[in-house]
Design a protein around this motif. Structure first.
Motif, PDB file in Angstrom:
ATOM      1  N   CYS A 146      82.038   9.021  55.418  1.00  0.00           N
ATOM      2  CA  CYS A 146      81.345   8.001  54.628  1.00  0.00           C
ATOM      3  C   CYS A 146      79.895   7.860  55.071  1.00  0.00           C
ATOM      4  O   CYS A 146      79.016   7.561  54.252  1.00  0.00           O
ATOM      5  CB  CYS A 146      82.083   6.669  54.738  1.00  0.00           C
ATOM      6  N   GLN A 147      79.633   8.091  56.358  1.00  0.00           N
ATOM      7  CA  GLN A 147      78.251   8.051  56.827  1.00  0.00           C
ATOM      8  C   GLN A 147      77.455   9.214  56.240  1.00  0.00           C
ATOM      9  O   GLN A 147      76.280   9.059  55.885  1.00  0.00           O
ATOM     10  CB  GLN A 147      78.210   8.109  58.357  1.00  0.00           C
ATOM     11  N   LYS A 148      78.086  10.382  56.123  1.00  0.00           N
ATOM     12  CA  LYS A 148      77.422  11.525  55.481  1.00  0.00           C
ATOM     13  C   LYS A 148      77.040  11.186  54.050  1.00  0.00           C
ATOM     14  O   LYS A 148      75.923  11.465  53.602  1.00  0.00           O
ATOM     15  CB  LYS A 148      78.352  12.752  55.474  1.00  0.00           C
ATOM     16  N   VAL A 149      77.984  10.595  53.327  1.00  0.00           N
ATOM     17  CA  VAL A 149      77.729  10.231  51.932  1.00  0.00           C
ATOM     18  C   VAL A 149      76.581   9.233  51.844  1.00  0.00           C
ATOM     19  O   VAL A 149      75.646   9.399  51.053  1.00  0.00           O
ATOM     20  CB  VAL A 149      79.002   9.645  51.288  1.00  0.00           C
ATOM     21  N   ALA A 150      76.650   8.177  52.659  1.00  0.00           N
ATOM     22  CA  ALA A 150      75.623   7.135  52.610  1.00  0.00           C
ATOM     23  C   ALA A 150      74.248   7.693  52.970  1.00  0.00           C
ATOM     24  O   ALA A 150      73.236   7.340  52.351  1.00  0.00           O
ATOM     25  CB  ALA A 150      75.998   5.987  53.549  1.00  0.00           C
ATOM     26  N   THR A 151      74.205   8.580  53.961  1.00  0.00           N
ATOM     27  CA  THR A 151      72.928   9.169  54.378  1.00  0.00           C
ATOM     28  C   THR A 151      72.352  10.053  53.282  1.00  0.00           C
ATOM     29  O   THR A 151      71.150   9.991  52.978  1.00  0.00           O
ATOM     30  CB  THR A 151      73.119   9.986  55.666  1.00  0.00           C
ATOM     31  N   ALA A 152      73.199  10.880  52.672  1.00  0.00           N
ATOM     32  CA  ALA A 152      72.723  11.769  51.607  1.00  0.00           C
ATOM     33  C   ALA A 152      72.218  10.969  50.411  1.00  0.00           C
ATOM     34  O   ALA A 152      71.163  11.278  49.843  1.00  0.00           O
ATOM     35  CB  ALA A 152      73.845  12.719  51.184  1.00  0.00           C
ATOM     36  N   VAL A 153      72.953   9.938  50.030  1.00  0.00           N
ATOM     37  CA  VAL A 153      72.520   9.089  48.914  1.00  0.00           C
ATOM     38  C   VAL A 153      71.206   8.399  49.255  1.00  0.00           C
ATOM     39  O   VAL A 153      70.295   8.303  48.421  1.00  0.00           O
ATOM     40  CB  VAL A 153      73.617   8.061  48.566  1.00  0.00           C
ATOM     41  N   SER A 154      71.084   7.928  50.484  1.00  0.00           N
ATOM     42  CA  SER A 154      69.849   7.265  50.908  1.00  0.00           C
ATOM     43  C   SER A 154      68.651   8.205  50.781  1.00  0.00           C
ATOM     44  O   SER A 154      67.575   7.810  50.322  1.00  0.00           O
ATOM     45  CB  SER A 154      69.996   6.779  52.353  1.00  0.00           C
ATOM     46  N   GLU A 155      68.831   9.461  51.172  1.00  0.00           N
ATOM     47  CA  GLU A 155      67.743  10.439  51.067  1.00  0.00           C
ATOM     48  C   GLU A 155      67.365  10.678  49.607  1.00  0.00           C
ATOM     49  O   GLU A 155      66.179  10.760  49.262  1.00  0.00           O
ATOM     50  CB  GLU A 155      68.160  11.759  51.722  1.00  0.00           C
ATOM     51  N   LEU A 156      68.364  10.793  48.746  1.00  0.00           N
ATOM     52  CA  LEU A 156      68.087  11.066  47.335  1.00  0.00           C
ATOM     53  C   LEU A 156      67.338   9.919  46.666  1.00  0.00           C
ATOM     54  O   LEU A 156      66.348  10.134  45.961  1.00  0.00           O
ATOM     55  CB  LEU A 156      69.389  11.334  46.585  1.00  0.00           C
ATOM     56  N   VAL A 157      67.821   8.700  46.867  1.00  0.00           N
ATOM     57  CA  VAL A 157      67.173   7.576  46.184  1.00  0.00           C
ATOM     58  C   VAL A 157      65.791   7.305  46.768  1.00  0.00           C
ATOM     59  O   VAL A 157      64.886   6.858  46.057  1.00  0.00           O
ATOM     60  CB  VAL A 157      68.056   6.308  46.215  1.00  0.00           C
ATOM     61  N   ARG A 158      65.610   7.589  48.050  1.00  0.00           N
ATOM     62  CA  ARG A 158      64.276   7.440  48.633  1.00  0.00           C
ATOM     63  C   ARG A 158      63.308   8.439  48.005  1.00  0.00           C
ATOM     64  O   ARG A 158      62.154   8.110  47.708  1.00  0.00           O
ATOM     65  CB  ARG A 158      64.337   7.639  50.151  1.00  0.00           C
ATOM     66  N   ASN A 159      63.777   9.663  47.781  1.00  0.00           N
ATOM     67  CA  ASN A 159      62.951  10.653  47.086  1.00  0.00           C
ATOM     68  C   ASN A 159      62.616  10.188  45.670  1.00  0.00           C
ATOM     69  O   ASN A 159      61.482  10.347  45.200  1.00  0.00           O
ATOM     70  CB  ASN A 159      63.684  11.995  47.020  1.00  0.00           C
ATOM     71  N   GLN A 160      63.616   9.642  44.977  1.00  0.00           N
ATOM     72  CA  GLN A 160      63.378   9.168  43.614  1.00  0.00           C
ATOM     73  C   GLN A 160      62.292   8.097  43.585  1.00  0.00           C
ATOM     74  O   GLN A 160      61.399   8.121  42.736  1.00  0.00           O
ATOM     75  CB  GLN A 160      64.671   8.617  43.015  1.00  0.00           C
ATOM     76  N   LEU A 161      62.367   7.154  44.509  1.00  0.00           N
ATOM     77  CA  LEU A 161      61.385   6.073  44.536  1.00  0.00           C
ATOM     78  C   LEU A 161      60.005   6.576  44.950  1.00  0.00           C
ATOM     79  O   LEU A 161      58.984   6.156  44.400  1.00  0.00           O
ATOM     80  CB  LEU A 161      61.844   4.968  45.491  1.00  0.00           C
ATOM     81  N   SER A 162      59.969   7.489  45.918  1.00  0.00           N
ATOM     82  CA  SER A 162      58.692   7.937  46.474  1.00  0.00           C
ATOM     83  C   SER A 162      57.942   8.890  45.556  1.00  0.00           C
ATOM     84  O   SER A 162      56.710   8.843  45.475  1.00  0.00           O
ATOM     85  CB  SER A 162      58.926   8.623  47.830  1.00  0.00           C
TER      86      SER A 162
END
Length: 240
Positions: A146-162
């Motif tokens: 679940c930490q892998k999932v949360a980390t990967a999602v965090s990276e993706l949405v941060r890219n989307q925002l940035s």
């Protein structure tokens, strides 16, 4: 009124509009986005919390329910020391989004409907991370999975925002024939130049463009990216 009592009252209102898992997720994500531990809840900060709660709930309830939720939250704000507000007598059944078209490259057709999140703000990113972790836990995923999932999602949405001004995130649980969580992130940004070089690990950028994508690839069990001048689509799976 103690922080625990305020927390219980906020949760009580949310439970009238969504399942318990979603209600706890929304409240926890909202408090984190405000950098406010639940133990520091007070009548003084209640207006900030309620203001942040209203947009955070939009991913978990039917639009027709929102005016009533707003009313109940305002009643709580105006009279926090009175009795708990009544639960809604009846609510419209939320209309789920249509299932996605299965990818020809990633896995088998999925059996449950996806959760679709709109990513526009940091609060949306927090909601996405907690939602992904919650779905992983509901599927029986272990802590590190679940930490892998949360980390990967965090990276993706941060890219989307940035780099794209936001986008959408689709979270799709699958229970059979193999338990997994599939994630589809889409945006309408300018695309990623030299994506093959980025994914090779040889690319170096002063802005960090692409580094999050490489991290997602390393965390995922299956990964696919399509990018161009009209936007980027990233799809990955984590096996549980």
């Amino acid at each position: 009124m103690s922080p625990d009592e305020l927390h219980s009252r906020l949760l009580y209102v949310l439970l009238g509009f969504m399942p318990e898992t979603a209600a706890r997720l929304v409240l926890r994500g909202t408090l984190e986005s405000l950098k406010l531990p639940s133990g520091e809840l007070s009548v003084e900060v209640l207006p900030r919390v309620i203001h942040a709660l209203e947009p955070a709930t939009r991913h978990f309830m039917h639009p027709a329910q929102r005016p009533r939720l707003t009313l109940e939250l305002k009643e709580l704000l105006n009279a926090p020391f009175r009795g708990l507000p009544p639960r809604p007598a009846s609510l419209p059944t939320p209309v789920p989004p249509p299932p996605p078209s299965p990818s020809p490259h990633l896995g088998t057709p999925l059996l449950t409907r996806p959760t679709v999140l709109l990513i526009r703000t940091e609060a949306d990113a927090t909601t996405a991370r907690f939602t992904a972790r919650s779905l992983c836990e509901e599927l029986g995923g272990k802590g590190f999975e679940c930490q892998k999932v949360a980390t990967a999602v965090s990276e993706l949405v941060r890219n989307q925002l940035s780099y794209a001004g936001g986008g959408t995130l689709q979270l799709q649980p699958q229970r059979t024939p193999r338990r997994l969580l599939r994630v589809l992130a889409q945006d309408q940004g300018p695309g990623i130049p030299d994506v093959a070089l980025v994914l090779s690990g040889a690319y170096r950028s002063k802005t960090g463009l692409g580094m999050g994508l490489l991290g997602v690839k390393r965390l995922a069990d299956r990964f696919e990216v399509r990018t161009g001048p009209t936007g980027t689509q990233v799809e990955f799976e984590v096996f549980l």
